[in-house]
Scaffold this motif. Structure first.
Motif, PDB file in Angstrom:
ATOM      1  N   TYR A  88       2.642  -0.187   9.069  1.00 35.64           N
ATOM      2  CA  TYR A  88       2.389  -0.209  10.505  1.00 35.64           C
ATOM      3  C   TYR A  88       3.461  -1.068  11.162  1.00 35.64           C
ATOM      4  CZ  TYR A  88      -0.350   0.042  14.787  1.00 35.64           C
ATOM      5  OH  TYR A  88      -0.773   0.315  16.064  1.00 35.64           O
ATOM      6  N   ARG A  94      -8.375  -2.931   1.482  1.00 35.30           N
ATOM      7  CA  ARG A  94      -7.945  -4.321   1.678  1.00 35.30           C
ATOM      8  C   ARG A  94      -8.820  -5.271   0.860  1.00 35.30           C
ATOM      9  NH1 ARG A  94      -9.697  -8.729   3.468  1.00 35.30           N
ATOM     10  NH2 ARG A  94      -8.380 -10.296   4.537  1.00 35.30           N
ATOM     11  N   TYR A 108       0.845  -1.187   0.000  1.00 36.74           N
ATOM     12  CA  TYR A 108       0.000   0.000   0.000  1.00 36.74           C
ATOM     13  C   TYR A 108       0.890   1.251   0.000  1.00 36.74           C
ATOM     14  CZ  TYR A 108      -3.403  -3.446   1.682  1.00 36.74           C
ATOM     15  OH  TYR A 108      -4.207  -4.559   1.819  1.00 36.74           O
ATOM     16  N   THR A 114       1.607  -3.180   4.857  1.00 34.82           N
ATOM     17  CA  THR A 114       1.375  -1.835   5.354  1.00 34.82           C
ATOM     18  C   THR A 114       2.732  -1.235   5.750  1.00 34.82           C
ATOM     19  OG1 THR A 114       1.209  -2.385   7.711  1.00 34.82           O
ATOM     20  CG2 THR A 114      -0.748  -2.752   6.351  1.00 34.82           C
ATOM     21  N   GLY A 153       1.865   2.907   3.062  1.00 34.00           N
ATOM     22  CA  GLY A 153       1.251   2.022   4.042  1.00 34.00           C
ATOM     23  C   GLY A 153      -0.191   2.309   4.353  1.00 34.00           C
ATOM     24  N   LEU A 201      -2.511  -7.565   5.441  1.00 31.64           N
ATOM     25  CA  LEU A 201      -2.190  -6.420   6.296  1.00 31.64           C
ATOM     26  C   LEU A 201      -0.932  -6.714   7.107  1.00 31.64           C
ATOM     27  CD1 LEU A 201      -5.731  -5.412   7.672  1.00 31.64           C
ATOM     28  CD2 LEU A 201      -4.449  -4.291   5.837  1.00 31.64           C
ATOM     29  N   TYR A 222      -4.124   2.270   4.314  1.00 32.82           N
ATOM     30  CA  TYR A 222      -5.149   1.296   3.943  1.00 32.82           C
ATOM     31  C   TYR A 222      -6.390   1.522   4.799  1.00 32.82           C
ATOM     32  CZ  TYR A 222      -4.147  -1.070   8.347  1.00 32.82           C
ATOM     33  OH  TYR A 222      -3.993  -1.342   9.680  1.00 32.82           O
TER      34      TYR A 222
END
Length: 329
Positions: free
Chosen positions: A279, A264, A254, A277, A257, A292, A259
């Motif tokens: 994250y 998704r 993404y 991501t 990151g 994810l 999203y």
């Protein structure tokens, strides 16, 4: 002195190496835990070499194929597994990074924003803004949050970071318009080199063993655009890569990151099997959502000590315990 410089000085102290070593020995020996590193530009060859030397000595570097096999339950990743990814497809990935990784026999994944290869005058918006701020002879820049004085190099970099953060919070088309307006004010002739890999170079990397993943076409923040744009950005980049490289990518990153649940779902519908991501944290492959997965950002000037600290910071006892939010960015 800003926070970045304070951290650099702190992590250069003699006590840091033995302290990191103590915590590294306490790391869990559990299987099927995966850290994923994110790099962008690789300007410092010697620094990146030291990163790779540490990683190859202390971690099992995981390939895309190994990750898919572990996610499906066919195999189990060994302890201290780590994957290396590169976003955006900058040229120095091929020139500076891949030769070092190849010397160590390490795999990697390169995420390509497919509009930019072989279009040297097409620039990522943040690169265009950075160059204009750094090279402008204008004394001031009028911004949505007031007039900025274009003084020293360090102050200009701080202005760019502030503007980049501000623009990322805007809807995509508004962000592009605002960025273009700022660049126009700065009155710097456009560059004819976007420093991005061409398709022939990307094909060469693929043949050499690097996995090519999709990263949209134009790199919009997908939670800032409508559903139709999300679909065309993801599917278009997949088709571009299939046409140019010879296979349909199954991995996706993404942009920045960002999203949400809608993004998704669309990625899954488009045929993406694994998506990343930004994250932070560690991925427990028995419980993580394959669409994810978390990643750890590594900046171009990160010392080996900072790299080690970032890897430790993502341990299951720190950021790994925080639940992944339903949306990010």
């Amino acid at each position: 002195m800003n926070l970045r410089n304070i951290l650099k000085k702190t992590f250069s102290l003699p006590i840091i190496d033995p302290s990191l070593a103590v915590f590294e020995k306490l790391e869990t020996k559990r299987t099927n835990l995966l850290r994923v590193l994110t790099y962008h530009r690789i300007p410092h060859v010697q620094l990146f070499t030291r990163h790779i030397e540490h990683i190859s000595k202390h971690h099992h570097v995981t390939s895309a194929e190994e990750l898919e096999s572990a996610l499906s339950g066919e195999t189990v990743l060994p302890p201290r597994s780590l994957m290396i990814t590169f976003d955006d497809g900058y040229r120095d990935v091929a020139v500076n990074a891949w030769p070092i990784m190849a010397d160590h026999g390490l795999p990697a994944v390169l995420f390509v924003a497919s509009h930019f290869p072989d279009r040297p005058t097409a620039h990522f918006w943040w690169d265009k803004l950075y160059r204009a701020i750094m090279e402008s002879s204008q004394p001031f820049l009028e911004t949505p949050f007031g007039r900025l004085v274009l003084g020293t190099k360090s102050s200009r970099i701080q202005h760019w970071r502030r503007l980049r953060s501000y623009l990322k919070k805007k809807p995509h088309h508004e962000m592009v318009s605002l960025c273009d307006g700022l660049v126009l004010q700065l009155d710097v002739p456009p560059s004819k080199d976007n420093e991005v890999l061409g398709w022939q170079e990307i094909r060469s990397l693929s043949r050499a063993g690097m996995t090519i993943g999709a990263h949209t076409r134009f790199h919009p923040l997908l939670n800032r655009v409508d559903e139709e744009t999300v679909c065309t950005e993801i599917s278009g980049s997949m088709v571009d890569i299939e046409e140019q490289v010879g296979y349909m990518p199954r991995f996706f990153a993404y942009p920045s990151g960002h999203y949400n649940s809608r993004v998704r779902s669309i990625a899954k519908d488009m045929g993406i099997r694994v998506a990343f991501t930004t994250y932070p944290g560690i991925n427990n492959l028995q419980t993580s959502d394959p669409l994810l997965l978390r990643r750890i950002n590594i900046t171009p000037d990160a010392s080996p000590q900072i790299l080690r600290a970032r890897i430790l910071q993502s341990s299951n006892f720190i950021t790994g315990l925080r639940p992944l939010p339903p949306s990010f960015g």
